[in-house]
Design a protein around this motif. Structure first.
Motif, PDB file in Angstrom:
ATOM      1  N   VAL A   1       0.837  -1.200   0.000  1.00 37.23           N
ATOM      2  CA  VAL A   1       0.000   0.000   0.000  1.00 37.23           C
ATOM      3  C   VAL A   1       0.875   1.254   0.000  1.00 37.23           C
ATOM      4  CG1 VAL A   1      -1.623   1.348   1.396  1.00 37.23           C
ATOM      5  CG2 VAL A   1      -2.023  -1.086   1.017  1.00 37.23           C
ATOM      6  N   LEU A   2       1.922   1.242   0.796  1.00 36.08           N
ATOM      7  CA  LEU A   2       2.820   2.404   0.827  1.00 36.08           C
ATOM      8  C   LEU A   2       3.487   2.632  -0.528  1.00 36.08           C
ATOM      9  CD1 LEU A   2       4.478   2.042   4.334  1.00 36.08           C
ATOM     10  CD2 LEU A   2       2.927   3.839   3.570  1.00 36.08           C
ATOM     11  N   VAL A   3       3.927   1.570  -1.181  1.00 35.43           N
ATOM     12  CA  VAL A   3       4.557   1.701  -2.490  1.00 35.43           C
ATOM     13  C   VAL A   3       3.564   2.262  -3.501  1.00 35.43           C
ATOM     14  CG1 VAL A   3       5.498   0.379  -4.433  1.00 35.43           C
ATOM     15  CG2 VAL A   3       6.355  -0.007  -2.138  1.00 35.43           C
ATOM     16  N   ILE A   4       2.327   1.764  -3.470  1.00 36.51           N
ATOM     17  CA  ILE A   4       1.308   2.263  -4.401  1.00 36.51           C
ATOM     18  C   ILE A   4       1.032   3.742  -4.157  1.00 36.51           C
ATOM     19  CG2 ILE A   4      -1.148   2.106  -4.986  1.00 36.51           C
ATOM     20  CD1 ILE A   4      -0.846  -0.956  -4.599  1.00 36.51           C
ATOM     21  N   VAL A   5       0.912   4.134  -2.894  1.00 37.35           N
ATOM     22  CA  VAL A   5       0.650   5.543  -2.569  1.00 37.35           C
ATOM     23  C   VAL A   5       1.807   6.431  -3.004  1.00 37.35           C
ATOM     24  CG1 VAL A   5       0.388   7.164  -0.635  1.00 37.35           C
ATOM     25  CG2 VAL A   5      -0.962   5.068  -0.687  1.00 37.35           C
ATOM     26  N   ILE A   6       3.025   6.009  -2.716  1.00 35.52           N
ATOM     27  CA  ILE A   6       4.197   6.805  -3.068  1.00 35.52           C
ATOM     28  C   ILE A   6       4.328   6.941  -4.584  1.00 35.52           C
ATOM     29  CG2 ILE A   6       6.733   6.793  -3.058  1.00 35.52           C
ATOM     30  CD1 ILE A   6       6.486   5.614  -0.183  1.00 35.52           C
ATOM     31  N   HIS A   7       4.142   5.849  -5.311  1.00 39.20           N
ATOM     32  CA  HIS A   7       4.255   5.918  -6.774  1.00 39.20           C
ATOM     33  C   HIS A   7       3.117   6.724  -7.388  1.00 39.20           C
ATOM     34  CE1 HIS A   7       7.116   2.235  -7.072  1.00 39.20           C
ATOM     35  NE2 HIS A   7       7.715   3.326  -6.642  1.00 39.20           N
ATOM     36  N   THR A   8       1.949   6.691  -6.778  1.00 43.63           N
ATOM     37  CA  THR A   8       0.842   7.517  -7.254  1.00 43.63           C
ATOM     38  C   THR A   8       1.160   8.996  -7.074  1.00 43.63           C
ATOM     39  OG1 THR A   8      -0.742   5.767  -6.743  1.00 43.63           O
ATOM     40  CG2 THR A   8      -1.618   7.990  -6.987  1.00 43.63           C
ATOM     41  N   ILE A   9       1.758   9.341  -5.944  1.00 43.88           N
ATOM     42  CA  ILE A   9       2.161  10.725  -5.698  1.00 43.88           C
ATOM     43  C   ILE A   9       3.232  11.150  -6.704  1.00 43.88           C
ATOM     44  CG2 ILE A   9       3.326  12.254  -4.047  1.00 43.88           C
ATOM     45  CD1 ILE A   9       1.845  10.679  -1.828  1.00 43.88           C
ATOM     46  N   TYR A  10       4.215  10.272  -6.974  1.00 42.39           N
ATOM     47  CA  TYR A  10       5.237  10.569  -7.983  1.00 42.39           C
ATOM     48  C   TYR A  10       4.599  10.829  -9.342  1.00 42.39           C
ATOM     49  CZ  TYR A  10       9.088   8.888  -4.983  1.00 42.39           C
ATOM     50  OH  TYR A  10      10.007   8.716  -3.993  1.00 42.39           O
ATOM     51  N   ALA A  11       3.662   9.966  -9.734  1.00 39.56           N
ATOM     52  CA  ALA A  11       3.015  10.110 -11.045  1.00 39.56           C
ATOM     53  C   ALA A  11       2.212  11.400 -11.120  1.00 39.56           C
ATOM     54  CB  ALA A  11       2.118   8.906 -11.316  1.00 39.56           C
ATOM     55  N   ALA A  12       1.495  11.734 -10.047  1.00 38.73           N
ATOM     56  CA  ALA A  12       0.709  12.973 -10.037  1.00 38.73           C
ATOM     57  C   ALA A  12       1.628  14.189 -10.117  1.00 38.73           C
ATOM     58  CB  ALA A  12      -0.151  13.039  -8.778  1.00 38.73           C
ATOM     59  N   PHE A  13       2.737  14.160  -9.380  1.00 43.06           N
ATOM     60  CA  PHE A  13       3.688  15.270  -9.419  1.00 43.06           C
ATOM     61  C   PHE A  13       4.322  15.386 -10.802  1.00 43.06           C
ATOM     62  CE2 PHE A  13       7.971  17.044  -8.880  1.00 43.06           C
ATOM     63  CZ  PHE A  13       7.617  18.294  -8.397  1.00 43.06           C
ATOM     64  N   ALA A  14       4.670  14.256 -11.414  1.00 36.73           N
ATOM     65  CA  ALA A  14       5.267  14.291 -12.750  1.00 36.73           C
ATOM     66  C   ALA A  14       4.285  14.849 -13.772  1.00 36.73           C
ATOM     67  CB  ALA A  14       5.719  12.892 -13.158  1.00 36.73           C
ATOM     68  N   SER A  15       3.025  14.474 -13.653  1.00 40.29           N
ATOM     69  CA  SER A  15       2.004  15.002 -14.568  1.00 40.29           C
ATOM     70  C   SER A  15       1.842  16.507 -14.386  1.00 40.29           C
ATOM     71  CB  SER A  15       0.677  14.287 -14.315  1.00 40.29           C
ATOM     72  OG  SER A  15      -0.336  14.838 -15.100  1.00 40.29           O
ATOM     73  N   PHE A  16       1.825  16.950 -13.133  1.00 41.48           N
ATOM     74  CA  PHE A  16       1.722  18.380 -12.836  1.00 41.48           C
ATOM     75  C   PHE A  16       2.933  19.127 -13.380  1.00 41.48           C
ATOM     76  CE2 PHE A  16       2.796  21.904  -9.963  1.00 41.48           C
ATOM     77  CZ  PHE A  16       1.672  22.700 -10.150  1.00 41.48           C
ATOM     78  N   ALA A  17       4.136  18.579 -13.139  1.00 44.30           N
ATOM     79  CA  ALA A  17       5.360  19.233 -13.615  1.00 44.30           C
ATOM     80  C   ALA A  17       5.394  19.283 -15.132  1.00 44.30           C
ATOM     81  CB  ALA A  17       6.584  18.501 -13.074  1.00 44.30           C
TER      82      ALA A  17
END
Length: 98
Positions: A49-65
């Motif tokens: 669950v932690l890995v999924i949450v962290i990677h989701t945050i990375y993906a959202a930040f990358a999309s925003f950037a």
């Protein structure tokens, strides 16, 4: 999609660093007086669950950037910041003494 998941799973499960990490970390959180399987499942689920949450945050930040930096204004700002960093490195290198 399933093929990609299986390939990723096989790469991860055969990674010696991951195996050593889990063999060194998980036993510290296992109570030997309790049943092993539920504790292991809880640890594995928590990690997943932690890995999924962290990677989701990375993906959202990358999309925003990507959306911000792909504009002309964002690209110009990135170039100015990068240029400033390199100039700062050059000044620091020139000012340093051996």
């Amino acid at each position: 999609m399933l093929r990609c998941f299986i390939e990723g799973f096989l790469v991860s499960i055969s990674n010696p660093k991951a195996v050593i990490f889990f063999m060194s970390i998980f036993p510290q959180f296992i109570d030997v007086t309790q049943e092993y399987a539920p504790q292991f499942v809880l640890l594995a689920a928590t990690f997943s669950v932690l890995v999924i949450v962290i990677h989701t945050i990375y993906a959202a930040f990358a999309s925003f950037a990507k959306s911000k930096l792909s504009s002309k204004k964002g690209n110009a700002l990135l170039n100015k910041i990068s240029g400033g960093v390199f100039v700062s490195f050059g000044v620091g290198l020139a000012a340093s003494s051996k």
